[in-house]
Design a protein around this motif. Sequence first.
Motif, short mmCIF file in Angstrom:
data_model
loop_
_atom_site.label_atom_id
_atom_site.label_comp_id
_atom_site.label_asym_id
_atom_site.label_seq_id
_atom_site.Cartn_x
_atom_site.Cartn_y
_atom_site.Cartn_z
N THR A 70 0.75 -1.38 0.03
CA THR A 70 0.09 -0.06 0.07
C THR A 70 0.75 1.30 -0.27
O THR A 70 0.56 2.36 -0.67
CB THR A 70 -1.02 0.08 1.28
OG1 THR A 70 -0.26 -0.18 2.50
CG2 THR A 70 -2.10 -1.01 1.31
N SER A 79 0.93 2.35 -6.03
CA SER A 79 0.04 1.64 -5.39
C SER A 79 -1.28 1.65 -6.09
O SER A 79 -1.83 2.67 -6.76
CB SER A 79 -0.26 2.19 -3.72
OG SER A 79 -1.14 3.38 -3.91
N ARG A 114 -5.83 -5.57 -3.07
CA ARG A 114 -5.55 -4.30 -3.19
C ARG A 114 -6.39 -3.37 -4.09
O ARG A 114 -6.77 -2.10 -3.95
CB ARG A 114 -3.99 -3.90 -3.51
CG ARG A 114 -3.00 -4.61 -2.67
CD ARG A 114 -2.97 -3.77 -1.15
NE ARG A 114 -1.98 -4.23 -0.27
CZ ARG A 114 -2.16 -4.76 0.85
NH1 ARG A 114 -3.40 -4.71 1.50
NH2 ARG A 114 -1.37 -5.35 1.60
#
Length: 253
Positions: A70, A79, A114
């Motif tokens: 992240t 990211s 993510r």
Amino acid sequence: MRIPIAAGNWKLNYGPQQTAEFLQSIRSELTEVQGVVNLVFPPYISVPAAVQALNGSNIYVGVQNVSEHTQGAFTGEVSAVMAAELCSWTIIGHSERRMYHHETDEMTHSKILRALDAGLSCVVCVGEQLAQREADNSEAVVAGQIQRGLASLPAEKLKDIVIAYEPVWAIGTGRAASRDDAESMAQMIRSVFAEMYGASSAQDLRILYGGSATAANIAAFMESPEIDGALVGGASLKPEFVQISRIIAESRR
Ligand code: PGA
């Protein structure tokens, strides 16, 4: 009905200036193609130029990869949250990432999490290598990539997942898979997804074909009701991409 997708993976081609020029040259024709979701995936550095060139159009911009991290001390990484400031899609697990950047299914999995978390939709790439195909292992390889890569996804995010079946031996070789092979792999992928997330999610899942897709062969792939469009490499760098998008859209009218 699943709305089909025409996606262009530019790989390491077109800096900001060429991106702006190319997109300005195809923008109006591509925007006129209705009934298909058009996606372009330029290199990171060219994403702002693409966003600007496509502002106000219905063509979406995505990135080719996101970091599994992240933030922090990861030189060269970007990211998913950062990418989501500019665009709405990402490719994940392309075979070139798996081969040249040693991405495993586990890394693919964390990148997908993510990306979904950041609000990005994902084109997740799977596909067997030539040796795996020759050893009659294609189905097991691809099933494993799906099972590991797409494990434990939040139910409400499944609609943000698109799978691209890209046999590695067909990428950039001019030797596309046959329609029948792509169709049976797509069926297999859908049934693995059904085991993981239920029949209705699997019915909604869009599965693209990728690997030397061109304006000359895309119609044949689209004859299969299992195939919902294409992830196009080389031919997406040319005006031919507009033709491909048009053929995909017309196949579902
Ligand atoms: P290609 O690439 O169309 O140039 O074979 C496809 C891809 O790698 O996504």
